[in-house]
Design an enzyme around this catalytic site. Structure first.
Site, PDB file in Angstrom:
ATOM      1  N   TRP A 114       0.754  -1.329   0.242  1.00 26.32           N
ATOM      2  CA  TRP A 114      -0.179   0.000   0.004  1.00 26.32           C
ATOM      3  C   TRP A 114       0.860   1.292   0.067  1.00 26.32           C
ATOM      4  O   TRP A 114       0.413   2.350  -0.626  1.00 26.32           O
ATOM      5  CB  TRP A 114      -1.096  -0.092   1.194  1.00 26.32           C
ATOM      6  CG  TRP A 114      -1.932  -1.047   0.981  1.00 26.32           C
ATOM      7  CD1 TRP A 114      -1.747  -2.263   1.618  1.00 26.32           C
ATOM      8  CD2 TRP A 114      -2.782  -1.354  -0.251  1.00 26.32           C
ATOM      9  NE1 TRP A 114      -2.872  -3.285   1.107  1.00 26.32           N
ATOM     10  CE2 TRP A 114      -3.358  -2.682  -0.026  1.00 26.32           C
ATOM     11  CE3 TRP A 114      -3.026  -0.515  -1.265  1.00 26.32           C
ATOM     12  CZ2 TRP A 114      -4.177  -3.141  -1.126  1.00 26.32           C
ATOM     13  CZ3 TRP A 114      -4.238  -1.111  -2.124  1.00 26.32           C
ATOM     14  CH2 TRP A 114      -4.648  -2.228  -2.127  1.00 26.32           C
ATOM     15  N   ASP A 185      -1.555   6.501   6.316  1.00 24.44           N
ATOM     16  CA  ASP A 185      -2.653   5.508   5.790  1.00 24.44           C
ATOM     17  C   ASP A 185      -2.703   4.548   7.162  1.00 24.44           C
ATOM     18  O   ASP A 185      -1.803   3.722   7.037  1.00 24.44           O
ATOM     19  CB  ASP A 185      -2.193   4.879   4.653  1.00 24.44           C
ATOM     20  CG  ASP A 185      -3.221   3.799   4.035  1.00 24.44           C
ATOM     21  OD1 ASP A 185      -4.137   3.649   4.908  1.00 24.44           O
ATOM     22  OD2 ASP A 185      -2.946   3.198   3.014  1.00 24.44           O
ATOM     23  N   LYS A 209     -12.420  -2.163   7.048  1.00 20.40           N
ATOM     24  CA  LYS A 209     -11.698  -3.097   7.890  1.00 20.40           C
ATOM     25  C   LYS A 209     -12.297  -2.778   9.260  1.00 20.40           C
ATOM     26  O   LYS A 209     -13.156  -3.728   9.737  1.00 20.40           O
ATOM     27  CB  LYS A 209     -10.325  -2.803   7.890  1.00 20.40           C
ATOM     28  CG  LYS A 209      -9.677  -3.653   6.480  1.00 20.40           C
ATOM     29  CD  LYS A 209      -8.765  -2.424   6.053  1.00 20.40           C
ATOM     30  CE  LYS A 209      -8.472  -2.595   4.469  1.00 20.40           C
ATOM     31  NZ  LYS A 209      -8.188  -3.906   3.971  1.00 20.40           N
TER      32      LYS A 209
HETATM   33  N1  PMP Z   1      -4.309   1.020   2.245  1.00 22.09           N
HETATM   34  C1  PMP Z   1      -4.500   0.085   2.972  1.00 22.09           C
HETATM   35  C2  PMP Z   1      -3.569  -0.280   4.191  1.00 22.09           C
HETATM   36  C3  PMP Z   1      -5.304  -1.037   2.561  1.00 22.09           C
HETATM   37  O1  PMP Z   1      -5.096  -2.255   3.283  1.00 22.09           O
HETATM   38  C4  PMP Z   1      -5.859  -0.723   1.509  1.00 22.09           C
HETATM   39  C5  PMP Z   1      -6.739  -2.102   0.994  1.00 22.09           C
HETATM   40  N2  PMP Z   1      -6.657  -3.150   1.611  1.00 22.09           N
HETATM   41  C6  PMP Z   1      -5.856   0.287   0.978  1.00 22.09           C
HETATM   42  C7  PMP Z   1      -5.035   1.312   1.352  1.00 22.09           C
HETATM   43  C8  PMP Z   1      -6.811   0.741  -0.550  1.00 22.09           C
HETATM   44  O2  PMP Z   1      -7.938   0.582  -0.095  1.00 22.09           O
HETATM   45  P1  PMP Z   1      -9.277   0.659  -1.157  1.00 22.09           P
HETATM   46  O3  PMP Z   1      -9.303  -0.784  -1.990  1.00 22.09           O
HETATM   47  O4  PMP Z   1     -10.292   1.206  -0.672  1.00 22.09           O
HETATM   48  O5  PMP Z   1      -8.626   1.673  -2.233  1.00 22.09           O
END
Ligand code: PMP
Length: 374
Positions: A114, A185, A209
């Site tokens: 991420w 994040d 989550k």
């Molecule tokens: N950041 C983290 C830490 C994630 O775990 C995720 C998705 N699992 C995201 C960003 C991206 O999320 P999205 O699919 O809502 O864009």
């Protein structure tokens, strides 16, 4: 026909524990409360998903939700809370677009999927560099401070507190040496343990989550950082100042996810707050890691100090057994344990809603499985 069906004796439902990384399980009591008021919310005779986001009832819901979130995370008035529609990764673009002026750059800790994607998006749009890269170690650890490298004209630094795919976490907040705004994040660990919001310029988290179903991303941003946002060109929907000026109602927000978030915040309060959840989350993760470390079949690729409490990642030392492991686990009611396709293996996500009983069911299954294979 429908009458006949309703007359059939109900089977007692088998207990299912859902280890999905997201969208993830929500507490059964929350789900039941939602079911009970699904068709008639607040005696309005309509469902919450049929109510205007500009109605007094919805406004009251969001006032309470924000007040609860502020209490749960000790967020002072100097921070705005934005309730934005869209996926978490939209912030990967919004952040550089709002805060990186010409001649400036941003630093990113790359510790897994991420943060790697966030850096790539910042580089796609503006100028950004890597402070330290955990990929050399297969993201088995957070690079030590001695390896961090900051460059000139850094407008902000950015990290992902818990890498959901790699199962690796920052055990401590990485503070830059200079007074540079820190952005995090926290999509997969927000509300799982207390943190000091005053360390941050901006924190964001996708909802799917620890908060609600997907569709909502919560952004908590300090007013001083917001005041440094650029005048443009920023797509209007991604412009934090516009969203703040409109109390997140510039466009129609994801009302159902916001409603679910409100329910989750009440649940966390009733459970005793984020500190209580932290103790539970630590105990759950420790229980699983202890079993893995004591076993000759299971192996955790992440070094101990950096292991995630939310996403426990492990492999079988006999990889050919993994499909059987996953199949038998699913039959035992332990679902969604398959690791992310990038890293394979097994991943058990233990967000706030996962009870200790779920972890015990998993560890009992793992012990039995290992015994039968030895
Ligand atoms: N950041 C983290 C830490 C994630 O775990 C995720 C998705 N699992 C995201 C960003 C991206 O999320 P999205 O699919 O809502 O864009």
């Amino acid at each position: 026909m429908s009458q006949q069906m309703s007359q059939q004796p109900k089977k007692s439902p088998k207990t299912i524990y859902n280890f999905s990384a997201g969208p993830a399980m929500l507490p059964p009591t929350v789900m039941q409360a939602v079911r009970d008021e699904w068709l008639d919310w607040q005696n309005l005779g309509v469902s919450v998903v049929e109510v205007s986001h500009r109605s007094p009832e919805y406004a009251a819901l969001m006032t309470q939700a924000e007040a609860d979130l502020r209490v749960l995370l000790s967020i002072p008035d100097t921070y705005h809370v934005l309730w934005l529609g869209g996926a978490a990764r939209m912030q990967f673009a919004s952040i550089p677009l709002n805060f990186l002026a010409h001649g400036q750059q941003a630093g990113y800790w790359v510790t897994g999927t991420w943060s790697e994607l966030a850096l790539a998006e910042a580089q796609h749009l503006k100028k950004a560099y890597c402070i330290a890269n955990a990929q050399d170690s297969g993201c088995a650890q957070i690079p030590p401070q001695s390896e961090w490298r900051f460059e000139d004209n850094t407008a902000y630094v950015y990290y992902t507190s818990n890498e959901t795919v790699h199962g690796v976490r920052f055990a401590e907040v990485p503070k830059p040496t200079k007074n540079i705004p820190l952005i995090a994040d926290m999509s997969s660990d927000i509300l799982s343990e207390p943190f000091n919001i005053n360390d941050f310029g901006l924190v964001f988290a996708g909802s799917q989550k620890n908060i609600a179903p997907p569709g909502l991303t919560i952004v908590i941003v300090h007013q001083d950082l917001l005041n440094t946002a650029l005048d443009g060109p920023i797509p209007t929907m991604l412009d934090y100042r516009i969203q703040a000026a409109h109390q997140s109602l510039y466009a129609t927000p994801p009302t159902f996810s916001c409603y679910m978030a409100a329910k989750m915040f009440s649940w966390i309060k009733a459970e005793g707050g984020v500190g209580v959840l932290q103790q539970r989350n630590h105990a759950k993760a420790q229980c699983l890691y202890d079993l893995i470390d004591a076993s000759s079949l299971y192996h955790c690729p992440v070094e101990k100090p950096y292991r995630s409490w939310m996403n426990v990642r492990f492999n079988l030392r006999k990889p050919e057994l993994e499909p059987l492991f996953l199949e038998q686990a699913a039959r035992a009611g332990l679902r969604a344990l398959k690791g992310h396709k990038q890293v394979g293996g097994v991943r058990a996500s233990l967000y706030n809603a996962m009870p200790m009983e779920g972890v015990e069911a998993l560890t009992n299954f793992m012990c039995d499985f290992a015994r039968l294979q030895s």
